[in-house]
Design a protein around this motif. Sequence first.
Motif, mmCIF file in Angstrom:
data_model
loop_
_atom_site.group_PDB
_atom_site.id
_atom_site.type_symbol
_atom_site.label_atom_id
_atom_site.label_comp_id
_atom_site.label_asym_id
_atom_site.label_seq_id
_atom_site.Cartn_x
_atom_site.Cartn_y
_atom_site.Cartn_z
ATOM 1 N N UNK A 276 46.170 48.707 46.910
ATOM 2 C CA UNK A 276 46.728 47.256 47.226
ATOM 3 C C UNK A 276 45.560 46.471 46.906
ATOM 4 N N UNK A 277 45.812 45.236 46.039
ATOM 5 C CA UNK A 277 45.098 44.218 45.588
ATOM 6 C C UNK A 277 45.881 42.808 45.723
ATOM 7 N N UNK A 278 44.971 41.697 46.001
ATOM 8 C CA UNK A 278 45.717 40.310 45.960
ATOM 9 C C UNK A 278 44.891 39.653 45.003
ATOM 10 N N UNK A 279 45.531 39.297 43.981
ATOM 11 C CA UNK A 279 44.995 38.331 43.037
ATOM 12 C C UNK A 279 45.356 36.895 42.871
ATOM 13 N N UNK A 280 44.427 36.049 42.908
ATOM 14 C CA UNK A 280 44.813 34.613 43.105
ATOM 15 C C UNK A 280 45.175 34.157 44.385
ATOM 16 N N UNK A 281 46.003 33.067 44.276
ATOM 17 C CA UNK A 281 46.732 32.706 45.583
ATOM 18 C C UNK A 281 47.480 31.237 45.278
ATOM 19 N N UNK A 282 47.737 30.486 46.253
ATOM 20 C CA UNK A 282 48.444 29.252 46.235
ATOM 21 C C UNK A 282 47.581 28.079 45.730
ATOM 22 N N UNK A 283 46.816 28.247 44.821
ATOM 23 C CA UNK A 283 46.099 27.167 43.948
ATOM 24 C C UNK A 283 46.323 27.151 42.413
ATOM 25 N N UNK A 284 46.130 26.041 41.993
ATOM 26 C CA UNK A 284 46.810 25.797 40.624
ATOM 27 C C UNK A 284 45.710 26.153 39.703
ATOM 28 N N UNK A 285 44.406 26.115 39.951
ATOM 29 C CA UNK A 285 43.355 26.448 39.122
ATOM 30 C C UNK A 285 42.455 27.479 39.855
ATOM 31 N N UNK A 286 41.875 28.469 39.131
ATOM 32 C CA UNK A 286 41.170 29.368 39.798
ATOM 33 C C UNK A 286 40.065 30.238 38.584
ATOM 34 N N UNK A 287 39.152 30.321 38.655
ATOM 35 C CA UNK A 287 38.192 30.969 37.703
ATOM 36 C C UNK A 287 37.324 31.946 38.354
ATOM 37 N N UNK A 288 37.864 32.256 39.657
ATOM 38 C CA UNK A 288 37.003 32.851 40.631
ATOM 39 C C UNK A 288 36.570 34.419 39.918
ATOM 40 N N UNK A 289 37.306 34.911 39.519
ATOM 41 C CA UNK A 289 37.273 36.463 38.727
ATOM 42 C C UNK A 289 37.571 36.500 37.449
ATOM 43 N N UNK A 290 37.439 37.695 36.938
ATOM 44 C CA UNK A 290 38.078 38.034 35.537
ATOM 45 C C UNK A 290 39.699 37.851 35.692
ATOM 46 N N UNK A 291 40.171 37.522 34.637
ATOM 47 C CA UNK A 291 41.742 37.313 34.987
ATOM 48 C C UNK A 291 42.651 38.486 35.110
ATOM 49 N N UNK A 292 42.521 39.316 35.990
ATOM 50 C CA UNK A 292 43.234 40.409 36.368
ATOM 51 C C UNK A 292 44.908 40.324 36.560
ATOM 52 N N UNK A 293 44.897 38.946 37.106
ATOM 53 C CA UNK A 293 46.246 38.363 37.509
ATOM 54 C C UNK A 293 47.023 38.432 36.018
ATOM 55 N N UNK A 294 46.345 37.745 35.131
ATOM 56 C CA UNK A 294 46.987 37.525 33.594
ATOM 57 C C UNK A 294 47.085 39.105 33.066
ATOM 58 N N UNK A 295 46.175 39.877 33.210
ATOM 59 C CA UNK A 295 46.325 41.155 32.635
ATOM 60 C C UNK A 295 47.565 42.032 33.305
ATOM 61 N N UNK A 296 47.844 41.912 34.528
ATOM 62 C CA UNK A 296 49.115 42.607 35.105
ATOM 63 C C UNK A 296 50.356 41.804 34.531
ATOM 64 N N UNK A 297 50.269 40.385 34.546
ATOM 65 C CA UNK A 297 51.542 39.845 33.820
ATOM 66 C C UNK A 297 51.747 40.404 32.354
ATOM 67 N N UNK A 298 52.829 40.695 32.310
ATOM 68 C CA UNK A 298 53.142 41.167 30.660
ATOM 69 C C UNK A 298 52.769 42.687 30.675
ATOM 70 N N UNK A 299 52.185 43.538 31.764
ATOM 71 C CA UNK A 299 51.549 44.600 31.287
ATOM 72 C C UNK A 299 52.827 45.795 31.538
ATOM 73 N N UNK A 300 54.074 45.342 31.506
ATOM 74 C CA UNK A 300 55.250 46.247 31.567
ATOM 75 C C UNK A 300 55.109 47.820 32.469
ATOM 76 N N UNK A 301 54.375 47.322 33.659
ATOM 77 C CA UNK A 301 54.414 48.623 34.606
ATOM 78 C C UNK A 301 53.424 49.596 34.168
ATOM 79 N N UNK A 302 52.497 49.249 33.351
ATOM 80 C CA UNK A 302 51.666 50.367 32.762
ATOM 81 C C UNK A 302 50.256 50.244 33.628
ATOM 82 N N UNK A 303 50.202 49.345 34.439
ATOM 83 C CA UNK A 303 48.866 49.173 35.204
ATOM 84 C C UNK A 303 49.026 49.484 36.691
#
Lengths: 461, 461
Positions: B181-208
């Motif tokens: 289990x992993x938590x990526x990002x949070x309730x903030x509007x800007x965030x460059x704390x990590x590589x954008x794994x959040x964006x990677x999951x968005x649109x990944x169609x269940x493959x990750x």
Amino acid sequence: MASPALRADLGRIVGDEHVLDPVPRELLQDATESRGLTGRALAAVRPADAEEVAAVVRWAARTGTALVPRGGGTGFSGGAVPGAAPDDPDAVVLATDRLTRGATIRPEDWSATFPAGTVTADLQRRCLEAGLFFAPNPGSAESSLLGGNVATNAGGPRSFKHGPVRAWVSGVEAVLGDGERVRLGGAVRKNVETLDLLGLLCGSEGTLGVLTEVTLKLQPAPEVALPTIALYADREAGLAAIAAVLACGVVPTALEFLDGTTLAASAGAFPGGLPEGAGFAVLVEALGPAAVAPLEARELATALAPDALAVRAPTERAAVDALWRWRDGVSIAVTAARGGKLSEDLVVPASRLGDALAAVEEVGARHGVPVTSWGHAGDGNLHATVLVDRDDAAELARAEQAAHAMLEIAHRLGGALTGEHGIGLVKREAAAALDPTLRRAQRAVKDVLDPAGIMNPGRKL
Amino acid sequence: MASPALRADLGRIVGDEHVLDPVPRELLQDATESRGLTGRALAAVRPADAEEVAAVVRWAARTGTALVPRGGGTGFSGGAVPGAAPDDPDAVVLATDRLTRGATIRPEDWSATFPAGTVTADLQRRCLEAGLFFAPNPGSAESSLLGGNVATNAGGPRSFKHGPVRAWVSGVEAVLGDGERVRLGGAVRKNVETLDLLGLLCGSEGTLGVLTEVTLKLQPAPEVALPTIALYADREAGLAAIAAVLACGVVPTALEFLDGTTLAASAGAFPGGLPEGAGFAVLVEALGPAAVAPLEARELATALAPDALAVRAPTERAAVDALWRWRDGVSIAVTAARGGKLSEDLVVPASRLGDALAAVEEVGARHGVPVTSWGHAGDGNLHATVLVDRDDAAELARAEQAAHAMLEIAHRLGGALTGEHGIGLVKREAAAALDPTLRRAQRAVKDVLDPAGIMNPGRKL
């Protein structure tokens, strides 16, 4: 100093005159120079195009040489300062400033493609001349490069409405850590054709590859830009105004704040002079067509007005420009106050901005150093800053401790360590406290795109 | 059919009553059912929370069983249709519809967190009740689930101004393919704390991995929504109007088009009746505060007016709702015309929309099948569609050929295969023609996040 063999290898790729050894001082520092950070490198190399970049990366992967990609060197986190940490390997700086050939501006597609070495202000001007608008306006626009903006996913005042640089990037060309050239996305506004590797490169701080070209999605150039600044006696009044703006329904392009110390440091350049007793300022902007933006500005001014000591809403171009010039100069004015500064860019949920500001002051008091904050209120993004005398080693040490304590505030309040500057070198200790599963996952992703581990090692992750 | 051992394994994790075997038909299809696609699966499992999802994923990784995560099953690309391809492995459907516990709405932060099984329309309503607005309005809002919207990075009419779902996601909780289990990002509007794994999951169609919770960044609920629809005699007039809207400076929330065949198919439900001779329509929307949106609507109407046969701009709530109800029903009306349809969602640069529409018609003529297009003009995103009689196998085969030929149009015109539906199963042949370096990189990223290769195999990549 590079070995003759290394100089010869690189010279064969880019031409001897584009291998710099010794490395000029300006390629060994960024804005963290004001907190005492400088680096060292074997050499710097200035490839002319993507093909040469790829050849340099392949050479580095083959020889196991660390590469530090570098844009304009305007970062605040040491991300492009080579060799600044004791455990940094000897590195070659890969300067992208010669990647300037081959821009294409396509007004009919509301799109433009620029090489990664394009100066931010230059591309902004060229877009405007074609009737196009690139809204993000990160600081240091006259010296930062597009590739660096994308590699750090830079923000700035207008990111509140328009998002960070990432939101404006529809495509990139890059050289991955294995030396392969890849084209991601293109001149389209929506695209779910692949996993979002494009987003992965944005904000990766040079740890996965080198951007060589960027395609932007653009908007029509605005007819008017109408900033409004309101001044308040204290933080409480200012925070209430920020909440009112957030709720008013008009989304301003920018929603900025400045605390009393920042105001005082920059008072000399404030157009028309600061009103007496001003201890907090809120700055908004309405931007767009002449038929609509003035109404938005009026709504915003209405939200700002209660409890304001003064509300200034310039409409003449010269006065508008003067206000933004003052805002753009705030960071420099704050640096000048004591000769140096350590500036973070914490981000917290909207309702915790006041708590964050109070916590920053508490940290300053605890460590015996003067602090101040300003930044992007709408994004909950504060430049929590310690003012330092750079020549006082003991104070600099206290200031570093205070800066680290400030980073802890972000996570305590449910926020993040960095909203726009990146992790770089200066926040990597704090980033080591992130969720281990997340850190493992990003390390695994890094390892497959940069199998030799040569891309900006010791930064970001 | 599942083995007794498999049923018992899954039953121990989620309770026997939440293991479905045989799998109900509705979990074996999506909107591609109208082009004849149905699947098969060993069983379906309905975990109650993230802990159970993680246990199911760990079980699947251990046993090497393919998992097909599934939201509302409203997709257009077969991404969540298990076992529909001859080479698909036997799979278990992981239904996310029971992930509905624990929503948190934080108006003070302009943020809300919903479990992945929340129905889109339900979260839209709950946000509005709290004064908050989630702008993306993907189709099938009454049955699609939030997790599916994020996993496909869904679009919809309002994505023109407000971006796809990704632009509204500030955080997720997910179970990666290794069961962590992993938590990526949070309730903030800007965030460059990590590589954008959040964006990677968005649109990944269940493959990750499987999304279990989503945190959204929200805006104030708009006071008024003012759609304007203009009708034109032909495509040329309509395209000129689209160009005028793009250039007018006001960015409408939506900028939609419908061609003559689509208009004819949906004419019965068109509020007030279609004007005689209407062969093309352009629909825009101004949305926001009552003090501003009407002016934006006026500017937009001015841009639409030249050459229009009629311009309708309803302002009463009932009439506004009727117009959007008609628009939302277009896809169903087009399906009903001949009983079935194959609908793509090509995306092309703005200036190539007309070329794309002409090319789609040429493809239809060449394959002897009726075609039509409508979609998101501002994004250059067209639902190029073949109308089919599903019971005519020969016609269905011709239609599949035509649909594949349409996909080629996208790349020929500098565009992309899919703007919002995803690759899923039905576009994977076309996606196989993408740049090999890009495909290798995304495969490598997939392999490290899903080392056992169990997450929706044979889809997206």
